[in-house]
Design a protein around this motif. Structure first.
Motif, mmCIF file in Angstrom:
data_model
loop_
_atom_site.group_PDB
_atom_site.id
_atom_site.type_symbol
_atom_site.label_atom_id
_atom_site.label_comp_id
_atom_site.label_asym_id
_atom_site.label_seq_id
_atom_site.Cartn_x
_atom_site.Cartn_y
_atom_site.Cartn_z
ATOM 1 N N ARG A 35 0.942 -1.065 -0.075
ATOM 2 C CA ARG A 35 -0.013 -0.060 0.017
ATOM 3 C C ARG A 35 0.955 1.166 0.042
ATOM 4 O O ARG A 35 0.495 2.120 -0.832
ATOM 5 C CB ARG A 35 -0.932 -0.046 1.259
ATOM 6 C CG ARG A 35 -1.797 0.961 1.291
ATOM 7 C CD ARG A 35 -3.014 0.937 2.097
ATOM 8 N NE ARG A 35 -2.592 0.795 3.543
ATOM 9 C CZ ARG A 35 -3.427 1.002 4.828
ATOM 10 N NH1 ARG A 35 -4.657 1.445 4.439
ATOM 11 N NH2 ARG A 35 -2.834 0.857 5.757
ATOM 12 N N GLU A 36 1.968 1.316 0.615
ATOM 13 C CA GLU A 36 2.870 2.586 0.663
ATOM 14 C C GLU A 36 3.351 2.617 -0.796
ATOM 15 O O GLU A 36 3.618 3.774 -1.080
ATOM 16 C CB GLU A 36 4.018 2.315 1.796
ATOM 17 C CG GLU A 36 3.397 2.465 3.122
ATOM 18 C CD GLU A 36 2.885 1.005 3.729
ATOM 19 O OE1 GLU A 36 2.826 0.118 3.058
ATOM 20 O OE2 GLU A 36 2.015 1.219 4.861
ATOM 21 N N ASP A 37 3.564 1.909 -1.357
ATOM 22 C CA ASP A 37 4.169 2.186 -2.964
ATOM 23 C C ASP A 37 3.076 2.396 -3.501
ATOM 24 O O ASP A 37 3.085 3.397 -4.416
ATOM 25 C CB ASP A 37 4.766 0.760 -3.074
ATOM 26 C CG ASP A 37 5.157 1.011 -4.893
ATOM 27 O OD1 ASP A 37 6.178 1.724 -4.957
ATOM 28 O OD2 ASP A 37 4.764 0.262 -5.817
ATOM 29 N N TRP B 232 0.698 4.223 -2.380
ATOM 30 C CA TRP B 232 0.420 5.629 -2.058
ATOM 31 C C TRP B 232 1.420 6.541 -2.770
ATOM 32 O O TRP B 232 0.974 7.576 -3.437
ATOM 33 C CB TRP B 232 0.352 5.698 -0.542
ATOM 34 C CG TRP B 232 0.113 7.042 -0.177
ATOM 35 C CD1 TRP B 232 1.095 8.084 0.301
ATOM 36 C CD2 TRP B 232 -1.105 7.534 0.098
ATOM 37 N NE1 TRP B 232 0.442 9.018 0.787
ATOM 38 C CE2 TRP B 232 -0.641 9.132 0.515
ATOM 39 C CE3 TRP B 232 -2.416 7.304 -0.235
ATOM 40 C CZ2 TRP B 232 -1.572 10.078 0.770
ATOM 41 C CZ3 TRP B 232 -3.429 8.217 -0.092
ATOM 42 C CH2 TRP B 232 -3.110 9.506 0.566
ATOM 43 N N PRO C 177 -2.548 9.434 4.564
ATOM 44 C CA PRO C 177 -1.681 8.473 4.186
ATOM 45 C C PRO C 177 -1.756 7.332 4.979
ATOM 46 O O PRO C 177 -1.788 7.312 6.285
ATOM 47 C CB PRO C 177 -0.326 8.968 4.250
ATOM 48 C CG PRO C 177 -0.401 10.470 4.292
ATOM 49 C CD PRO C 177 -1.972 10.674 4.914
ATOM 50 N N PRO C 178 -1.582 5.993 4.369
ATOM 51 C CA PRO C 178 -1.609 5.724 3.072
ATOM 52 C C PRO C 178 -2.982 5.103 2.685
ATOM 53 O O PRO C 178 -2.986 3.988 1.756
ATOM 54 C CB PRO C 178 -0.633 4.792 2.973
ATOM 55 C CG PRO C 178 -0.658 3.809 4.204
ATOM 56 C CD PRO C 178 -1.019 5.056 5.367
ATOM 57 N N GLU D 278 -5.238 -2.826 2.018
ATOM 58 C CA GLU D 278 -4.247 -3.773 1.871
ATOM 59 C C GLU D 278 -5.289 -5.337 1.737
ATOM 60 O O GLU D 278 -5.856 -5.628 2.518
ATOM 61 C CB GLU D 278 -3.424 -4.091 3.051
ATOM 62 C CG GLU D 278 -2.442 -2.978 2.942
ATOM 63 C CD GLU D 278 -1.303 -3.055 4.192
ATOM 64 O OE1 GLU D 278 -0.042 -2.699 4.074
ATOM 65 O OE2 GLU D 278 -1.693 -3.331 5.275
ATOM 66 N N THR E 41 -2.599 -4.533 -2.825
ATOM 67 C CA THR E 41 -3.363 -3.472 -2.537
ATOM 68 C C THR E 41 -4.627 -3.363 -3.562
ATOM 69 O O THR E 41 -4.555 -3.260 -4.753
ATOM 70 C CB THR E 41 -2.345 -2.058 -2.637
ATOM 71 O OG1 THR E 41 -1.263 -2.247 -1.710
ATOM 72 C CG2 THR E 41 -3.291 -0.785 -2.183
#
Length: 162
Positions: free
Chosen positions: A28-30, A32, A78-79, A100, A105
């Protein structure tokens, strides 16, 4: 062969919400970062610059003439949540939710609108941009808009709320 449209339409208190979903094989961070960092949005939608605390100007790099459009940021959590309104000819409220699911994601884009007028043009555009988003992250060749429009226009023109 045209990509298959993947969306739903639902009624809301103020009109309708067109929802498009993609499951992306990335944390998910990627996802985002692909959604919010200018150098990464440039690969699938266009770069942006901050105009004020809650306004950005996006250069729509894949549209004819690369027009600039201001967006007001309504929510940035975020995120998981980004909500913006495109300004100009009317306001287009957009929301992107990320959740997630295992190592993947799920991205849900929601385009809110007062009526279903114009969905035959709007839907294929978002399908194209979401597939551009996926291709930019995967490093695969980007799709061409001609694969989406007018091929998906009939589907979106007749889409009814579920």
């Amino acid at each position: 062969m045209a990509p298959t449209p993947v969306s739903t339409l639902r009624s809301t208190d103020s009109g309708f919400a067109l929802e498009l979903t993609r499951t992306i094989s990335a944390p998910r961070e990627d996802v985002w970062a692909r959604l919010t960092e200018s150098s990464r949005t440039a690969l699938w939608f266009g770069p942006w610059e901050r105009i004020s605390n809650n306004t950005i100007r996006v250069t729509m790099a894949f549209e004819e003439g690369a027009p600039a459009s201001d967006m007001i940021i309504d929510a940035c959590e975020p995120p998981s949540l980004l909500a913006v309104r495109m300004t100009g000819e009317g306001q287009w409220p957009l929301e992107v939710r990320l959740t997630e699911r295992g190592s993947a994601t799920v991205l849900v884009l929601v385009h809110s609108c007062e009526s279903t007028d114009g969905l035959g043009d709007i839907g294929p555009g978002w399908e194209y941009y979401l597939d551009m988003f996926v291709a930019a992250g995967d490093g695969t060749p980007p799709p061409t808009f001609d694969s989406y429009y007018p091929a998906q226009q009939g589907y979106y023109s007749t889409l009814r709320p579920q």
